[in-house]
Motif scaffolding. Sequence first.
Motif, PDB file in Angstrom:
ATOM      1  N   TYR A 142       0.835  -1.203   0.000  1.00 37.24           N
ATOM      2  CA  TYR A 142       0.000   0.000   0.000  1.00 37.24           C
ATOM      3  C   TYR A 142       0.871   1.256   0.000  1.00 37.24           C
ATOM      4  CZ  TYR A 142      -4.243  -2.644   1.151  1.00 37.24           C
ATOM      5  OH  TYR A 142      -5.310  -3.506   1.117  1.00 37.24           O
ATOM      6  N   LEU A 143       0.272   2.358  -0.391  1.00 37.06           N
ATOM      7  CA  LEU A 143       0.903   3.658  -0.208  1.00 37.06           C
ATOM      8  C   LEU A 143      -0.170   4.721  -0.083  1.00 37.06           C
ATOM      9  CD1 LEU A 143       0.801   5.587  -3.012  1.00 37.06           C
ATOM     10  CD2 LEU A 143       2.474   3.905  -3.776  1.00 37.06           C
ATOM     11  N   HIS A 144       0.230   5.831   0.509  1.00 34.14           N
ATOM     12  CA  HIS A 144      -0.649   7.001   0.656  1.00 34.14           C
ATOM     13  C   HIS A 144      -0.007   8.175  -0.068  1.00 34.14           C
ATOM     14  CE1 HIS A 144      -1.401  10.906   2.696  1.00 34.14           C
ATOM     15  NE2 HIS A 144      -2.658  10.507   2.598  1.00 34.14           N
ATOM     16  N   THR A 145      -0.810   8.908  -0.814  1.00 31.94           N
ATOM     17  CA  THR A 145      -0.325  10.114  -1.468  1.00 31.94           C
ATOM     18  C   THR A 145      -1.465  11.122  -1.554  1.00 31.94           C
ATOM     19  OG1 THR A 145       0.905  10.949  -3.389  1.00 31.94           O
ATOM     20  CG2 THR A 145      -0.740   9.207  -3.808  1.00 31.94           C
ATOM     21  N   GLN A 146      -1.323  12.156  -2.393  1.00 32.23           N
ATOM     22  CA  GLN A 146      -2.304  13.228  -2.465  1.00 32.23           C
ATOM     23  C   GLN A 146      -2.250  13.856  -3.853  1.00 32.23           C
ATOM     24  OE1 GLN A 146       0.085  13.302   0.291  1.00 32.23           O
ATOM     25  NE2 GLN A 146       1.519  13.821  -1.344  1.00 32.23           N
ATOM     26  N   PRO A 147      -3.302  14.606  -4.248  1.00 30.76           N
ATOM     27  CA  PRO A 147      -3.364  15.130  -5.614  1.00 30.76           C
ATOM     28  C   PRO A 147      -2.197  16.023  -6.010  1.00 30.76           C
ATOM     29  CG  PRO A 147      -5.544  15.182  -4.640  1.00 30.76           C
ATOM     30  CD  PRO A 147      -4.585  14.810  -3.540  1.00 30.76           C
ATOM     31  N   TRP A 148      -1.627  16.782  -5.069  1.00 27.78           N
ATOM     32  CA  TRP A 148      -0.523  17.651  -5.485  1.00 27.78           C
ATOM     33  C   TRP A 148       0.721  16.857  -5.883  1.00 27.78           C
ATOM     34  CZ3 TRP A 148      -0.891  20.023  -0.037  1.00 27.78           C
ATOM     35  CH2 TRP A 148      -0.040  19.386   0.866  1.00 27.78           C
ATOM     36  N   SER A 149       0.747  15.581  -5.541  1.00 27.56           N
ATOM     37  CA  SER A 149       1.813  14.692  -6.003  1.00 27.56           C
ATOM     38  C   SER A 149       1.350  13.887  -7.223  1.00 27.56           C
ATOM     39  CB  SER A 149       2.236  13.753  -4.869  1.00 27.56           C
ATOM     40  OG  SER A 149       2.759  14.460  -3.778  1.00 27.56           O
ATOM     41  N   TRP A 150       0.643  14.533  -8.142  1.00 23.14           N
ATOM     42  CA  TRP A 150       0.037  13.820  -9.268  1.00 23.14           C
ATOM     43  C   TRP A 150       1.077  13.152 -10.159  1.00 23.14           C
ATOM     44  CZ3 TRP A 150       1.253  15.518 -14.170  1.00 23.14           C
ATOM     45  CH2 TRP A 150       1.759  16.817 -14.283  1.00 23.14           C
ATOM     46  N   LYS A 151       2.259  13.740 -10.269  1.00 25.18           N
ATOM     47  CA  LYS A 151       3.307  13.088 -11.060  1.00 25.18           C
ATOM     48  C   LYS A 151       3.707  11.758 -10.423  1.00 25.18           C
ATOM     49  CE  LYS A 151       5.244  17.314 -13.042  1.00 25.18           C
ATOM     50  NZ  LYS A 151       6.448  18.176 -13.178  1.00 25.18           N
TER      51      LYS A 151
END
Length: 211
Positions: A142-151
């Motif tokens: 699993y991982l967690h990220t967010q829209p500002w890290s779209w790249k």
Amino acid sequence: MPDRTIPYYNIIMKCEKPRAATPVLPEGFRFHMYRDGDEKEWAWLEYEIGDFSSTTEAEQYFLSAYCGHSRLDIRERCVFVLDERGRFVGSCIAWKDIRRSAPVASLHWLVTAPGQQGRGIGKALCQRVMQIFSARGEFPVYLHTQPWSWKAVLLYAGQGFRLQRTDTFSHYENQFDQAREVLKDILTAEQYRCLMEKTTAAETEREDSIS
């Protein structure tokens, strides 16, 4: 650098099984596993991209979260990339969190120094960390990220991770619907279409939650 004016929502991604991929770094660059004291280099990398307000805050976080853990050895799980002059230019961590009261593999803190982005270092780090999980039989990841890290979201999707509509881990609230709307405005139509094609069906996740 991430555009932090983009709204923040939790994105959860999951990779079900390992892929055969050989990490490729720029000429003269090399991988380096964590050694005592490298938390200062990690802190500087994370401070440079704005994840922490100071290197001191970042270093204290790293020591608290990863060092002295009773079950996991950070020296076997934190990967750096060094350039041809031995400077730290990227990092990623093969860690574990909790999902439904049980440990689950989770990819943490993929970071590339601002001056080195766009050279394939993030992709190589992701692949190297996935090799660590694979060698230990620790899947899914699993991982967690967010829209500002779209790249990074697109990078992860290219490495076999799928957006999760409802599934989650650790303390994160899955905010798929909100994040999807933000990504739709950021990505090209083709990028968005490809990403949504790699989204785990809600029906599959419901079956998993029942089993």
